[in-house]
Design a protein around this motif. Structure first.
Motif, short mmCIF file in Angstrom:
data_model
loop_
_atom_site.label_atom_id
_atom_site.label_comp_id
_atom_site.label_asym_id
_atom_site.label_seq_id
_atom_site.Cartn_x
_atom_site.Cartn_y
_atom_site.Cartn_z
N VAL A 91 42.70 33.42 18.78
CA VAL A 91 41.83 32.38 18.24
C VAL A 91 42.47 31.03 18.54
O VAL A 91 43.59 30.76 18.10
CB VAL A 91 41.61 32.55 16.72
N TRP A 92 41.75 30.21 19.29
CA TRP A 92 42.30 28.91 19.73
C TRP A 92 41.57 27.76 19.07
O TRP A 92 40.34 27.79 18.91
CB TRP A 92 42.12 28.75 21.24
N ASP A 93 42.32 26.73 18.72
CA ASP A 93 41.78 25.44 18.34
C ASP A 93 41.68 24.63 19.63
O ASP A 93 42.69 24.15 20.14
CB ASP A 93 42.70 24.76 17.33
N LEU A 94 40.47 24.50 20.17
CA LEU A 94 40.33 23.90 21.49
C LEU A 94 39.06 23.06 21.58
O LEU A 94 37.97 23.54 21.27
CB LEU A 94 40.32 24.98 22.57
N ASP A 95 39.22 21.83 22.01
CA ASP A 95 38.11 20.94 22.30
C ASP A 95 38.40 20.29 23.65
O ASP A 95 39.24 19.40 23.75
CB ASP A 95 37.97 19.87 21.21
N ALA A 101 42.91 21.82 29.43
CA ALA A 101 42.75 23.27 29.37
C ALA A 101 44.12 23.94 29.26
O ALA A 101 45.04 23.61 30.00
CB ALA A 101 42.04 23.77 30.62
N PRO A 102 44.28 24.87 28.33
CA PRO A 102 45.56 25.57 28.19
C PRO A 102 45.76 26.54 29.34
O PRO A 102 44.80 26.91 30.04
CB PRO A 102 45.40 26.32 26.86
N PRO A 103 47.00 26.97 29.56
CA PRO A 103 47.23 27.98 30.59
C PRO A 103 46.54 29.28 30.21
O PRO A 103 46.40 29.61 29.04
CB PRO A 103 48.75 28.13 30.61
N GLY A 104 46.14 30.01 31.19
CA GLY A 104 45.42 31.25 30.95
C GLY A 104 44.21 31.30 31.84
O GLY A 104 43.53 30.30 32.06
N ARG A 105 43.95 32.45 32.39
CA ARG A 105 42.83 32.64 33.29
C ARG A 105 41.91 33.73 32.74
O ARG A 105 42.37 34.68 32.11
CB ARG A 105 43.32 33.02 34.69
N LEU A 125 33.21 20.99 31.62
CA LEU A 125 32.98 21.94 32.71
C LEU A 125 34.19 22.05 33.62
O LEU A 125 34.56 23.15 34.07
CB LEU A 125 31.75 21.55 33.50
N GLU A 126 34.83 20.92 33.90
CA GLU A 126 36.03 20.95 34.73
C GLU A 126 37.11 21.82 34.09
O GLU A 126 37.77 22.62 34.77
CB GLU A 126 36.57 19.53 34.93
N GLY A 127 37.28 21.68 32.78
CA GLY A 127 38.26 22.50 32.08
C GLY A 127 37.92 23.97 32.11
O GLY A 127 38.79 24.83 32.33
#
Length: 208
Positions: A91-95, A101-105, A125-127
């Motif tokens: 669960v990420w806190d992400l805006d 963008a955090p690392p991770g694919r 969208l870029e993120g």
């Protein structure tokens, strides 16, 4: 728009059978339009209480759910504890309007009725595209262009009054996606008015 509204409604969100059914319909549309592998790594961006992810769980691999609302994240964390979501769900806190963008694919990123709240659409969208593995797919379920009545009751709404399908397809292509297809998905009925919801699907090229 801030998170106050979503913080306030998070606890009762899943009590609305229409929201649960709509999330299931969005998940079914994703599965009908994307060849999802059982090991697929999924990001649900703007996940809310995770209803779309829960509907996808039998068909995918590890899941990450991101939301900027503390209230929604609290519900997600409780679902992880209670078994409504897998024990290894992140669960990420992400805006992405405010954060890089955090690392991770991921193999699949899903955004359900999120993008009309986003002001800096190109930035988000870029993120998201940057977090897709080559060959990964972004699925956006959102409102068709409407007259502004959908959020007429919200004094703080400063997003989009839905999207023109052709314009959004072009925006997704400019963001680096290919094979973009936009199709009917579901509807939202609000105060007697039916608002169509589309599903836009685009793929990150195998080689950028």
């Amino acid at each position: 728009m801030g998170n106050e509204h979503f913080d306030q409604v998070a606890e009762s969100w899943d009590d609305d059978p229409e929201k649960v059914a709509r999330a299931r319909e969005i998940a079914l549309a994703v599965l009908a339009n994307v060849p999802v592998r059982p090991q697929a790594r999924v990001l649900d961006y703007g996940a809310g209480t995770g209803l779309v992810t829960q509907a996808l769980l039998p068909h995918v691999g590890p899941v990450t759910l991101a939301d900027s609302s503390p209230g929604m994240r609290a519900v997600l964390q409780r679902k992880v504890v209670d078994g409504g979501l897998p024990a290894d769900a992140r669960v990420w806190d992400l805006d992405l309007e405010l954060q890089t963008a955090p690392p991770g694919r991921f193999d699949l990123i899903v955004c359900a009725l999120v993008m009309h709240h986003v002001r800096a659409l190109d930035t988000v969208l870029e993120g998201l595209v940057g977090m897709l593995d080559p060959g990964g797919v972004l699925c956006i379920a959102d409102l068709d262009a409407e007259d502004g009545s959908f959020h007429a009751h919200r004094h703080d709404f400063d997003g989009h009054h839905g999207f023109d399908r052709g314009e959004l397809a072009g925006t997704l292509e400019q963001a680096g996606l290919e094979h973009v297809v936009v199709s009917d998905c579901t509807t939202v009925v609000k105060e007697g008015t039916t608002y169509p919801v589309f599903l836009a699907v685009g793929r990150r090229p195998e080689q950028d």
